[in-house]
Design a protein around this motif. Structure first.
Motif, PDB file in Angstrom:
ATOM      1  N   ARG A 216      32.993  45.405  40.062  1.00  0.00           N
ATOM      2  CA  ARG A 216      33.779  45.140  41.257  1.00  0.00           C
ATOM      3  C   ARG A 216      34.304  46.451  41.851  1.00  0.00           C
ATOM      4  O   ARG A 216      34.166  46.702  43.049  1.00  0.00           O
ATOM      5  CB  ARG A 216      34.959  44.248  40.917  1.00  0.00           C
TER       6      ARG A 216
ATOM      7  N   GLY B 200      31.270  48.797  42.840  1.00  0.00           N
ATOM      8  CA  GLY B 200      30.540  48.230  43.965  1.00  0.00           C
ATOM      9  C   GLY B 200      31.322  48.334  45.257  1.00  0.00           C
ATOM     10  O   GLY B 200      30.780  48.721  46.294  1.00  0.00           O
ATOM     11  N   ASN B 201      32.610  47.996  45.212  1.00  0.00           N
ATOM     12  CA  ASN B 201      33.421  48.085  46.424  1.00  0.00           C
ATOM     13  C   ASN B 201      33.427  49.493  46.979  1.00  0.00           C
ATOM     14  O   ASN B 201      33.216  49.706  48.178  1.00  0.00           O
ATOM     15  CB  ASN B 201      34.852  47.662  46.114  1.00  0.00           C
TER      16      ASN B 201
ATOM     17  N   GLN C 229      41.676  47.846  45.565  1.00  0.00           N
ATOM     18  CA  GLN C 229      40.849  47.806  44.357  1.00  0.00           C
ATOM     19  C   GLN C 229      41.591  48.390  43.161  1.00  0.00           C
ATOM     20  O   GLN C 229      41.489  47.873  42.044  1.00  0.00           O
ATOM     21  CB  GLN C 229      39.526  48.537  44.580  1.00  0.00           C
TER      22      GLN C 229
ATOM     23  N   TYR D  11      44.795  48.256  42.823  1.00  0.00           N
ATOM     24  CA  TYR D  11      45.767  47.205  42.504  1.00  0.00           C
ATOM     25  C   TYR D  11      45.101  46.069  41.733  1.00  0.00           C
ATOM     26  O   TYR D  11      45.632  45.591  40.728  1.00  0.00           O
ATOM     27  CB  TYR D  11      46.371  46.702  43.811  1.00  0.00           C
ATOM     28  N   VAL D  12      43.914  45.666  42.225  1.00  0.00           N
ATOM     29  CA  VAL D  12      43.230  44.538  41.596  1.00  0.00           C
ATOM     30  C   VAL D  12      42.804  44.892  40.175  1.00  0.00           C
ATOM     31  O   VAL D  12      42.974  44.090  39.249  1.00  0.00           O
ATOM     32  CB  VAL D  12      42.021  44.123  42.454  1.00  0.00           C
TER      33      VAL D  12
ATOM     34  N   ILE E 239      45.955  44.752  38.074  1.00  0.00           N
ATOM     35  CA  ILE E 239      46.555  43.434  37.826  1.00  0.00           C
ATOM     36  C   ILE E 239      45.630  42.594  36.956  1.00  0.00           C
ATOM     37  O   ILE E 239      46.102  41.805  36.130  1.00  0.00           O
ATOM     38  CB  ILE E 239      46.915  42.721  39.147  1.00  0.00           C
ATOM     39  N   LEU E 240      44.306  42.800  37.077  1.00  0.00           N
ATOM     40  CA  LEU E 240      43.403  42.077  36.174  1.00  0.00           C
ATOM     41  C   LEU E 240      43.570  42.577  34.745  1.00  0.00           C
ATOM     42  O   LEU E 240      43.529  41.792  33.799  1.00  0.00           O
ATOM     43  CB  LEU E 240      41.958  42.222  36.634  1.00  0.00           C
TER      44      LEU E 240
ATOM     45  N   ALA F  78      50.216  38.085  44.109  1.00  0.00           N
ATOM     46  CA  ALA F  78      49.357  38.598  43.035  1.00  0.00           C
ATOM     47  C   ALA F  78      48.188  37.649  42.808  1.00  0.00           C
ATOM     48  O   ALA F  78      47.035  38.073  42.694  1.00  0.00           O
ATOM     49  CB  ALA F  78      50.171  38.756  41.761  1.00  0.00           C
TER      50      ALA F  78
ATOM     51  N   PHE G 226      45.639  38.080  45.505  1.00  0.00           N
ATOM     52  CA  PHE G 226      44.755  39.233  45.373  1.00  0.00           C
ATOM     53  C   PHE G 226      43.736  39.029  44.264  1.00  0.00           C
ATOM     54  O   PHE G 226      42.586  39.447  44.386  1.00  0.00           O
ATOM     55  CB  PHE G 226      45.574  40.503  45.133  1.00  0.00           C
ATOM     56  N   ILE G 227      44.155  38.369  43.198  1.00  0.00           N
ATOM     57  CA  ILE G 227      43.190  38.091  42.127  1.00  0.00           C
ATOM     58  C   ILE G 227      42.083  37.189  42.648  1.00  0.00           C
ATOM     59  O   ILE G 227      40.889  37.429  42.422  1.00  0.00           O
ATOM     60  CB  ILE G 227      43.913  37.445  40.926  1.00  0.00           C
TER      61      ILE G 227
ATOM     62  N   ALA H  68      39.835  39.115  44.853  1.00  0.00           N
ATOM     63  CA  ALA H  68      38.990  40.035  44.088  1.00  0.00           C
ATOM     64  C   ALA H  68      37.818  39.295  43.458  1.00  0.00           C
ATOM     65  O   ALA H  68      36.680  39.765  43.501  1.00  0.00           O
ATOM     66  CB  ALA H  68      39.823  40.719  43.013  1.00  0.00           C
ATOM     67  N   PHE H  69      38.100  38.093  42.913  1.00  0.00           N
ATOM     68  CA  PHE H  69      37.008  37.335  42.293  1.00  0.00           C
ATOM     69  C   PHE H  69      35.982  36.930  43.334  1.00  0.00           C
ATOM     70  O   PHE H  69      34.771  37.035  43.113  1.00  0.00           O
ATOM     71  CB  PHE H  69      37.567  36.101  41.584  1.00  0.00           C
TER      72      PHE H  69
ATOM     73  N   GLU I 280      35.383  38.363  46.165  1.00  0.00           N
ATOM     74  CA  GLU I 280      34.676  39.497  46.732  1.00  0.00           C
ATOM     75  C   GLU I 280      33.708  40.102  45.721  1.00  0.00           C
ATOM     76  O   GLU I 280      32.657  40.618  46.103  1.00  0.00           O
ATOM     77  CB  GLU I 280      35.693  40.545  47.187  1.00  0.00           C
ATOM     78  N   ALA I 281      34.044  40.023  44.446  1.00  0.00           N
ATOM     79  CA  ALA I 281      33.194  40.638  43.432  1.00  0.00           C
ATOM     80  C   ALA I 281      31.785  40.056  43.486  1.00  0.00           C
ATOM     81  O   ALA I 281      30.795  40.773  43.333  1.00  0.00           O
ATOM     82  CB  ALA I 281      33.798  40.422  42.049  1.00  0.00           C
TER      83      ALA I 281
ATOM     84  N   ILE J  70      29.914  41.563  46.166  1.00  0.00           N
ATOM     85  CA  ILE J  70      29.516  42.910  45.773  1.00  0.00           C
ATOM     86  C   ILE J  70      28.298  42.854  44.843  1.00  0.00           C
ATOM     87  O   ILE J  70      27.411  43.707  44.908  1.00  0.00           O
ATOM     88  CB  ILE J  70      30.707  43.616  45.090  1.00  0.00           C
TER      89      ILE J  70
END
Lengths: 251, 181, 78
Positions: A185, A188-189, A231, A233-234, A237-238, C51, C54-55, C58-59, C61-62, C65
């Motif tokens: 992720r 790639g971003n 990214q 941040y993500v 946080i992940l 939060a 955004f998670i 992100a999932f 968008e991943a 990608i």
């Protein structure tokens, strides 16, 4: 071969991936593991920037902070609060590690946005080390803290008994996919954004299109500034979410 | 023939892409990147955990402490101000009460003096009035005697003037009767 | 541009893989739109859920990608 096809076709030259090439800093030659390359250079710059903000910026230890010091304090407070909110109070122990990841990614992303710079985080090798590092550390923490009951993370006790093995298999697969998606992720971003900018820059060779091309580059650049922060941040946080799973596998 | 060209093309493509492929998949650079990444991460980690984070944490804690102290000091000052105000109000109330007392005392004293003066004046007035009425009575008595005498005399003279011989006793009784009537 | 079936396959495959980016865009739009709908309905709870937003982004968008990565691999690495 693909690039040849492009350049033959229209006279435009697209080398969107050339910016990611790892080169030795001094002279030519094979790249050994110790060779100082542009990776080394930009990682060093990132480290120096972090040191400048977080060590020299906070040198005054002022009660009323200077500008740089308040930047450092805001980042500190942001990450600290994130860890506390997501993982609970016992995650605070791993604050320096998560802060390291966040700052490295953040500064690499933003330094990579400088023209002609190199972005370490656009490389799978780099992000894979970060992602698998998080994966391994979090798994170890999970087993050390919870022992075998860490496996309860995959065993949904509140689902129907027939579905439980199926869910366990799915959970297990998704657990092992985590580091892959975590690292790809980010890489790639960053890579996508930089490559898109380069493609638009390639169109600027045609005079009639160049104003549009430049406007597009500006727009994409703005988006990339956003993406660089998000990214980082993500990723952070992940990491916190995975850490929470390791610390409290039964929620 | 066709398959041969495809295979040749594929082989050709493979050799080409070895040069022009994605730099991210150039495995010969991986050890280099990973090595320098680990170096960078370790340096950042050490700098953060040894110097930067404790320092920022202590600055934040110190600021929190300063703010707490300031708030406590402000609270103390406020308490002091409240106490001062209370003391002021107490003093004001006391002063007012004292003033009332003084006023009442003064009023009472004045009243007493006034009462005494009034009483004295009353006594004086009564004495004077008694004296005056005594004198009036005296004068009145004197006047009555004088009137009787004058009447007697006048009556005797009148009788004498008319050529009679006045019996003074009779005249006197007649006059007295007349005066009474 | 001489005929070369292998490279034609590469380009077609890369183009097909790029469709995945559009699909990811739909997903990201869903996430953001639903978050906004929920946030407007209950604005007081919105701040605590950024939060999660955004998670989710992100999932979503991943996966886009990933398709982009497949396209790149087809173009440059196969």
């Amino acid at each position: 071969m693909a690039e040849e096809a492009h350049s033959e076709g229209s006279g435009l030259v697209f080398h969107p991936l050339d910016q990611f090439i790892v080169k030795p800093l001094f002279g030519e030659g094979p790249i050994h593991w110790y060779t100082p390359t542009n990776v080394t250079l930009w990682m060093t710059i990132a480290v120096l920037c972090i040191v400048a903000v977080f060590v020299f910026g906070t040198r005054g230890r002022a009660i009323i902070p200077t500008r740089v010091q308040s930047v450092a304090e805001v980042i500190y407070g942001f990450i600290y609060k994130m860890i506390e909110d997501v993982t609970g109070h016992d995650g605070v122990k791993y604050f320096p590690y998560i802060m390291t990841l966040f700052l490295f990614i953040l500064f690499s992303n933003y330094l990579g946005l400088l023209p002609t710079s190199f972005t370490p985080t656009s490389h799978i090798a780099v992000t894979a080390v970060l992602g698998f590092g998080v994966f391994i550390i979090v798994t170890l923490i999970g087993f050390v803290k919870n022992g075998a009951s860490f496996l309860g993370l995959f065993w949904m006790a509140d689902s129907p008994a027939i579905l439980r093995p199926v869910i366990a298999v799915i959970e297990l697969i998704s657990y092992f996919v985590r580091p892959v998606s975590h690292s790809i992720r980010l890489a790639g971003n960053i890579m996508a954004g930089h490559a898109v900018i380069k493609v638009f820059a390639g169109f600027a060779a045609i005079a009639a299109i160049s104003p549009v091309s430049i406007l597009a580059i500006v727009a994409i650049y703005g988006l990339e500034v956003l993406v660089a922060g998000i990214q980082a941040y993500v990723f952070t946080i992940l990491t916190c979410v995975y850490l929470k799973d390791a610390l409290h596998p039964h929620h | 023939m066709a398959t041969e060209t495809i295979a040749a093309g594929a082989a050709h493509g493979a050799t080409e892409t070895a040069k022009a492929g994605m730099p991210q998949l150039d495995f010969s650079t991986f050890p280099n990147q990973i090595f320098w990444l680990l170096v960078a991460l370790v340096v950042i980690y050490l700098v953060l955990s040894r110097i930067a984070l404790p320092r920022i944490g202590s600055v934040l804690a110190e600021r929190q402490g300063t703010i707490t102290n300031d708030i406590a000091a402000a609270e103390g000052l406020r308490q002091k101000a409240l106490n001062a105000e209370k003391a002021y109000n107490d003093a004001l109330i006391q002063a007012r009460a004292e003033a009332h007392k003084i006023v009442a005392e003064a009023k009472a004293e004045i009243q007493k003096t006034l009462d005494a003066a009034t009483a004295k004046a009353d006594i004086d007035i009564a004495a004077k009035a008694a004296e005056s009425s005594a004198r009036i009575a005296e004068i009145r008595a004197g006047a009555m005697d004088a009137v009787t005498e004058v009447a007697n005399d006048t009556a005797k003279e009148l009788i004498a003037a008319f050529g009679g011989k006045a019996d003074s006793r009779a005249v006197t009784s007649a006059v007295a009767a007349r005066l009474k009537g | 541009m001489e005929g070369d079936i292998a490279s034609m396959g590469q380009f077609i495959g890369a183009g097909l893989a790029a469709i995945g980016s559009g699909a990811a865009a739909i997903g990201v739009g869903h996430v953001a739109g639903n978050f906004l709908a929920g946030a407007l309905r209950n604005p007081s709870a919105a701040a605590s859920q950024t939060a999660t937003l955004f998670i989710g982004l992100a999932f979503a968008e991943a996966l886009g990608i990933f398709s982009f990565l497949v396209a790149l691999l087809l173009m440059f690495a196969v």
